[in-house]
Structures are given as structure tokens and as C-alpha cells.
Design a protein around this motif. Structure first.
Motif, PDB file in Angstrom:
ATOM      1  N   PHE A  33       0.832  -1.200   0.000  1.00  0.00           N
ATOM      2  CA  PHE A  33       0.000   0.000   0.000  1.00  0.00           C
ATOM      3  C   PHE A  33       0.874   1.262   0.000  1.00  0.00           C
ATOM      4  N   LEU A  34       1.891   1.294   0.879  1.00  0.00           N
ATOM      5  CA  LEU A  34       2.765   2.469   0.967  1.00  0.00           C
ATOM      6  C   LEU A  34       3.660   2.584  -0.263  1.00  0.00           C
ATOM      7  N   ALA A  35       4.125   1.446  -0.774  1.00  0.00           N
ATOM      8  CA  ALA A  35       4.985   1.471  -1.958  1.00  0.00           C
ATOM      9  C   ALA A  35       4.240   2.026  -3.170  1.00  0.00           C
ATOM     10  N   LEU A  36       2.948   1.715  -3.274  1.00  0.00           N
ATOM     11  CA  LEU A  36       2.156   2.234  -4.387  1.00  0.00           C
ATOM     12  C   LEU A  36       2.019   3.751  -4.333  1.00  0.00           C
ATOM     13  N   ARG A  37       2.158   4.315  -3.139  1.00  0.00           N
ATOM     14  CA  ARG A  37       2.031   5.761  -2.972  1.00  0.00           C
ATOM     15  C   ARG A  37       3.371   6.483  -2.982  1.00  0.00           C
ATOM     16  N   ALA A  38       4.440   5.734  -3.057  1.00  0.00           N
ATOM     17  CA  ALA A  38       5.781   6.327  -3.086  1.00  0.00           C
ATOM     18  C   ALA A  38       6.282   6.328  -4.524  1.00  0.00           C
ATOM     19  N   GLU A  39       6.094   7.441  -5.183  1.00  0.00           N
ATOM     20  CA  GLU A  39       6.492   7.532  -6.583  1.00  0.00           C
ATOM     21  C   GLU A  39       8.014   7.549  -6.702  1.00  0.00           C
ATOM     22  N   CYS A  40       8.515   6.987  -7.803  1.00  0.00           N
ATOM     23  CA  CYS A  40       9.954   7.044  -8.060  1.00  0.00           C
ATOM     24  C   CYS A  40      10.351   8.492  -8.328  1.00  0.00           C
ATOM     25  N   VAL A  41      11.508   8.892  -7.801  1.00  0.00           N
ATOM     26  CA  VAL A  41      11.934  10.291  -7.904  1.00  0.00           C
ATOM     27  C   VAL A  41      13.276  10.369  -8.616  1.00  0.00           C
ATOM     28  N   GLY A  42      13.507  11.529  -9.223  1.00  0.00           N
ATOM     29  CA  GLY A  42      14.815  11.811  -9.809  1.00  0.00           C
ATOM     30  C   GLY A  42      15.170  10.955 -11.011  1.00  0.00           C
ATOM     31  N   GLY A  43      14.202  10.266 -11.593  1.00  0.00           N
ATOM     32  CA  GLY A  43      14.500   9.450 -12.766  1.00  0.00           C
ATOM     33  C   GLY A  43      15.444   8.301 -12.482  1.00  0.00           C
ATOM     34  N   SER A  44      15.396   7.752 -11.269  1.00  0.00           N
ATOM     35  CA  SER A  44      16.287   6.653 -10.899  1.00  0.00           C
ATOM     36  C   SER A  44      15.982   5.413 -11.728  1.00  0.00           C
ATOM     37  N   MET A  45      17.017   4.885 -12.405  1.00  0.00           N
ATOM     38  CA  MET A  45      16.835   3.703 -13.238  1.00  0.00           C
ATOM     39  C   MET A  45      16.628   2.454 -12.389  1.00  0.00           C
ATOM     40  N   SER A  46      17.122   2.494 -11.128  1.00  0.00           N
ATOM     41  CA  SER A  46      17.015   1.314 -10.273  1.00  0.00           C
ATOM     42  C   SER A  46      15.689   1.257  -9.522  1.00  0.00           C
ATOM     43  N   CYS A  47      14.872   2.293  -9.681  1.00  0.00           N
ATOM     44  CA  CYS A  47      13.601   2.344  -8.969  1.00  0.00           C
ATOM     45  C   CYS A  47      12.484   1.832  -9.876  1.00  0.00           C
ATOM     46  N   THR A  48      11.879   0.747  -9.489  1.00  0.00           N
ATOM     47  CA  THR A  48      10.739   0.194 -10.231  1.00  0.00           C
ATOM     48  C   THR A  48       9.575   0.061  -9.270  1.00  0.00           C
ATOM     49  N   ARG A  49       8.555   0.855  -9.477  1.00  0.00           N
ATOM     50  CA  ARG A  49       7.411   0.865  -8.578  1.00  0.00           C
ATOM     51  C   ARG A  49       6.665  -0.458  -8.686  1.00  0.00           C
ATOM     52  N   VAL A  50       6.252  -0.991  -7.547  1.00  0.00           N
ATOM     53  CA  VAL A  50       5.502  -2.249  -7.559  1.00  0.00           C
ATOM     54  C   VAL A  50       4.175  -2.022  -8.282  1.00  0.00           C
ATOM     55  N   PRO A  51       3.676  -3.015  -8.997  1.00  0.00           N
ATOM     56  CA  PRO A  51       2.379  -2.857  -9.675  1.00  0.00           C
ATOM     57  C   PRO A  51       1.226  -3.029  -8.689  1.00  0.00           C
ATOM     58  N   ALA A  52       0.111  -2.389  -8.987  1.00  0.00           N
ATOM     59  CA  ALA A  52      -1.067  -2.510  -8.124  1.00  0.00           C
ATOM     60  C   ALA A  52      -1.568  -3.948  -8.088  1.00  0.00           C
ATOM     61  N   GLN A 112      -6.064  -1.537  -8.724  1.00  0.00           N
ATOM     62  CA  GLN A 112      -5.619  -2.140  -9.980  1.00  0.00           C
ATOM     63  C   GLN A 112      -6.361  -1.542 -11.174  1.00  0.00           C
ATOM     64  N   LEU A 113      -7.608  -1.103 -10.959  1.00  0.00           N
ATOM     65  CA  LEU A 113      -8.351  -0.458 -12.048  1.00  0.00           C
ATOM     66  C   LEU A 113      -7.577   0.723 -12.630  1.00  0.00           C
ATOM     67  N   ALA A 114      -6.897   1.483 -11.740  1.00  0.00           N
ATOM     68  CA  ALA A 114      -6.187   2.689 -12.184  1.00  0.00           C
ATOM     69  C   ALA A 114      -5.024   2.366 -13.116  1.00  0.00           C
ATOM     70  N   GLU A 115      -4.516   1.128 -13.072  1.00  0.00           N
ATOM     71  CA  GLU A 115      -3.361   0.761 -13.893  1.00  0.00           C
ATOM     72  C   GLU A 115      -3.734  -0.172 -15.042  1.00  0.00           C
ATOM     73  N   THR A 116      -5.020  -0.443 -15.203  1.00  0.00           N
ATOM     74  CA  THR A 116      -5.474  -1.369 -16.251  1.00  0.00           C
ATOM     75  C   THR A 116      -5.937  -0.574 -17.469  1.00  0.00           C
ATOM     76  N   ARG A 117      -5.579  -1.058 -18.658  1.00  0.00           N
ATOM     77  CA  ARG A 117      -5.897  -0.316 -19.878  1.00  0.00           C
ATOM     78  C   ARG A 117      -6.829  -1.085 -20.819  1.00  0.00           C
ATOM     79  N   GLN A 118      -6.699  -2.390 -20.936  1.00  0.00           N
ATOM     80  CA  GLN A 118      -7.500  -3.161 -21.873  1.00  0.00           C
ATOM     81  C   GLN A 118      -8.955  -3.248 -21.411  1.00  0.00           C
ATOM     82  N   PRO A 119      -9.926  -2.997 -22.285  1.00  0.00           N
ATOM     83  CA  PRO A 119     -11.347  -2.983 -21.900  1.00  0.00           C
ATOM     84  C   PRO A 119     -11.809  -4.277 -21.221  1.00  0.00           C
ATOM     85  N   GLN A 120     -11.421  -5.415 -21.772  1.00  0.00           N
ATOM     86  CA  GLN A 120     -11.868  -6.683 -21.178  1.00  0.00           C
ATOM     87  C   GLN A 120     -11.254  -6.897 -19.795  1.00  0.00           C
TER      88      GLN A 120
END
Length: 434
Positions: free
Chosen positions: A202-221, A238-246
Motif C-alpha cells: 500500500f505504501l509502496a504504491l504511494r511512493a512515486e519514483c523520484v529523480g528518474g532513478s533507473m534502479s527504482c521500479t514501482r511495484v504494480p497494483a 488495480q483499475l487505475a493501472e489497467t488499460r484493456q477494456p476486457q
């Protein structure tokens, strides 16, 4: 020579200005009365009436006394010193350093003296609506950062993932530079993946990667829904990160089927309230209240805009989606811990045009809570920052925060609204008595 502590920096503007003028006028009046009572002054007046002074007398006359305001300022400074000395005495730290054989460390001794100085200035803040006097904003900010550092140290020492997650979140949120912030963010993402702890995710999803760090990969919802599939808030995120209609449709239906709703927004506050808190009034207690009040603010309801869009656009074309949206409106109203969830439920119900009478009553219920929140901004949980600047005991503020953590925003405000209504009814009954 006895040590004289730092002067209290009295603010001569704002609401104190009138009081200062009144004090200056009093000092002038007292000075004039004392001058009239002085025998030498009376003799000089008599001599001047009897004969003119000679040129030699004028040449040898001592310099004129400074204006009467000078003794006033001296008296004011002496008064400040006495107030400060009394606070030092009450705090048990009358000397600049610990006496020989003292069991109190020099650092703690100085911290107590800082608390005493804060309390000595309390009257000025009270006279100015408890806004900081010059210099207090910086000292309060520094004290708050010290509390953050101490909280991080204590939480990491506990060695458990739940406390480590909150420690990394505090490091991320209050980092003083981008490098420290980025490192904390990376640590939080790593902890979320390794521990698979819902709070960490929950907290990781709210901690955006900063400074363009290549080693920072945000966990998926999707990780939250994976580790806690029965929590509908995980599917909404997860709805916020989903793109395909189905896939959107599938996630929406899973959210509607989820049997529970658990919000981790106030869990950071829970953890902070488990840490030791100062029982001594002063700057440290004030900064502790402010840090915990920050953690009381609810987090955004992730996925809400996507859910609203789907329910609005598909309600007439997909009966299963319409049933899911209707069910979600009901669940969100029943289970949400804050006003965001209840507002979203009302919005969904309005778009779906279901049971207008029932939802009209619920809209009135929300209005009562909104009214209480407006009242709270003057006299309640939102006013903790103003209250914390005072020097009284902070037990009441800590209790407010504990209630907020225990019940959540919605039930907390409902309870406060009931108490307020009862108090107003009692006051009105008293006024109506003959």
C-alpha cells in the motif's frame, strides 16, 4: 556569575502591539510619578523659580537623563529573564549545564531547557492565535525532523517488516534531499516485494519514483490484489493501472465480489502512536503531535475516477457491470472509513439512478458529517497544529489522534457530531430556562 538564558524574542507586532503600548504608557506614568516624588526634583524646581541659573551652572550641568522608555525596556528585559528563569526552575534545569553527578545527559538537559523556553513564549503565541512568533517556525520544523529521525530509528530497531515499512515511508516523505528520498523509495519497493505485506505494498504504491532513478521500479497494483484478493480496495487500485477494456471489466467484477474493504491509510498513525511520547509540555511534545497529525490525513482512494467512468459509460450496455456498480456503491457506503468512499458511493448511485429516496437520506447524512468536518477545522482534529503550538498538556490531542486511528475519519466525525449536538441542545435548554 549566574548564567542568563537566551532572551525570549517578544513579537512587538500583531495583537501584542496594543498590550505593549498599554505597558509602555503605564511605565511612563509610573516614571513621571516617581520623578515628582523625588526630593531632588522638587528642589530643582524651586530653585528655577527663585533665580535664573548662571552660565557656569549651565556649563557644568550633567547630561540629560535618557528618555523614560529606556528604563521601560530594561524592566521588560528583566521581566523576560524572570519568566524564563522561572520556567527553567519548574523544569528542573535552572543551570546551563547539568550539575556534577547529575544522571541526566547534557543532550537531554539542553532539550529540557528548550522545552522550558518554548513554554516561556507560550503566552505570546496564545495572544496571536497560537501562530508562531519569529523564529518559532524554524525551531518547530527542526524539532519535527528530529522526531522523524527518532521515530525511524526506533521503528527500524524493532526489526519487523510492518515497522520497517513505516520507517521507510517516513524516510521517503520527510527526506531532506532527492538522493535520500530516492533511496527510501527504492527500499520501500524492495520491502514490498520481499515481504508481500499488504501495508508495505500500500505504501509502496504511494511512493512515486523520484529523480528518474533507473534502479527504482514501482511495484504494480496487481501485487496488492495478489497478496490480498479479498480486499476490494486492492482491486480498485488495480483499475487505475489497467488499460484493456476486457481486463477493466474483469477487475471491476472482482472488486464487486470482494467480501471486505480494508484501508491502510491510518495504519501509519497507529504505528506512530505506539512509540513513546513526551509527557513534558514543550517543543518536543508539540512536534510529536504535529508529526502524528500529518499521518492522520487519509490517502487518496486509488482507482475512483476509473470506476466512476466505467459505471457511467457501461451501465446501459452491460447488465452485469451495472449490477456490479450498484453493489459497489452499497459496499462503499457501508464499509468506507472516510468521506472519500462515501462521496464516491453517492456519485455512483446518482449515475445509476437507484433508490433515490434511500440515497437522498444518505446524502443528508453525508452533509452532517461534512458540517462537522467544517466545525472541526475550527475546534477539532484539523486544529491540532494550532493547539500543538501551546504549552499545555497534550494528552487531549493525543487522545483525539488515538480516537481517529481507532475509528477512522467517518465514524470519528459522526461521534463528534453527536457529542456536539448534545452539547448544543443542553446549552439551548439552559438558555430557555427562566
Amino acid at each position: 556569575m549566574a548564567h542568563r538564558g537566551p532572551k525570549i524574542q517578544f513579537n512587538r507586532r500583531g495583537p501584542h502591539w496594543a498590550l505593549w503600548l498599554a505597558g509602555a504608557g503605564t511605565a511612563l506614568a509610573v516614571g513621571g510619578w516617581l520623578w515628582l516624588k523625588e526630593p531632588a526634583g522638587a528642589a530643582a524646581t524651586a530653585g528655577a523659580a527663585a533665580a535664573p541659573a548662571s552660565a557656569a551652572a549651565v556649563a557644568t550641568r550633567p547630561a540629560a537623563a535618557p528618555p523614560l522608555l529606556s528604563p521601560f525596556w530594561s524592566l521588560a528585559r528583566d521581566a523576560e529573564d524572570r519568566v524564563l528563569a522561572e520556567h527553567y526552575r519548574q523544569a528542573g534545569v535552572a543551570t546551563a549545564t547539568p550539575p556534577p553527578g547529575s544522571r541526566i545527559s547534557p543532550e537531554e538537559w539542553e532539550a529540557r531547557r528548550v522545552d522550558a523556553r518554548w513554554c516561556a513564549e507560550d503566552g505570546l503565541r496564545a495572544g496571536d492565535g497560537l501562530s508562531p512568533v519569529p523564529g518559532d517556525s524554524k525551531s518547530l520544523s527542526q524539532a519535527k525532523h528530529k522526531q522523524v529521525d527518532e521515530a525511524i530509528r526506533l521503528l527500524r530497531a524493532r526489526g519487523q517488516p510492518v515497522f520497517s515499512a513505516v520507517a521507510e515511508w517516513l524516510q521517503f516523505r520527510y527526506a531532506e534531499d532527492e538522493a535520500a528520498r530516492g533511496q527510501a523509495q527504492e527500499n520501500l519497493q524492495s520491502l514490498a516485494r520481499s515481504s508481500r505485506l499488504p501495508l508495505a505494498v500500500f505504501l509502496a504504491l504511494r511512493a512515486e519514483c523520484v529523480g528518474g532513478s533507473m534502479s527504482c521500479t514501482r511495484v504494480p497494483a496487481s501485487l496488492w490484489a495478489e497478496v490480498e484478493p479479498d480486499n476490494r480496495l486492492a482491486w480498485l487500485a488495480q483499475l487505475a493501472e489497467t488499460r484493456q477494456p476486457q481486463e477493466l471489466r474483469r477487475v471491476l467484477l472482482r472488486a464487486a465480489d470482494a467480501p471486505r474493504q480494508f484501508d491502510y491509510s491510518r495504519h501509519v498513525l497507529h504505528v506512530l502512536l505506539s512509540l513513546p511520547m513526551s509527557g513534558t509540555p514543550g517543543l518536543r511534545a508539540a512536534s510529536q503531535v504535529l508529526l502524528r497529525a500529518d499521518a492522520a490525513a487519509p490517502e487518496d482512494l486509488v482507482g475512483a475516477p476509473t470506476l466512476q467512468h466505467l459505471c457511467k459509460t457501461l451501465r446501459g450496455r452491460d447488465a452485469e457491470v451495472q449490477r456490479a456498480c450498484t453493489g459497489l456503491a452499497e459496499h462503499l457506503w457501508r464499509d468506507s472509513e472516510d468521506r472519500q468512499g462515501h462521496n464516491l458511493a453517492l456519485t455512483l448511485a446518482a449515475d445509476l439512478a437507484v433508490d433515490k429516496l434511500l440515497w437522498g437520506e444518505r446524502a443528508n447524512e453525508l452533509k452532517l458529517v461534512e458540517d462537522q468536518d467544517a466545525f472541526e477545522s475550527v475546534a477539532g482534529i484539523k486544529d491540532l497544529q494550532r493547539q500543538a503550538l501551546g504549552c499545555g498538556g497534550h494528552q487531549a490531542q493525543f487522545q483525539q489522534l488515538a480516537d481517529y486511528a481507532a475509528f477512522g475519519e467517518w465514524r470519528y466525525l459522526q461521534g463528534r457530531q453527536v457529542v456536539r449536538a448534545q452539547a448544543e441542545a443542553l446549552e439551548q435548554a439552559k438558555k430557555s430556562q427562566p
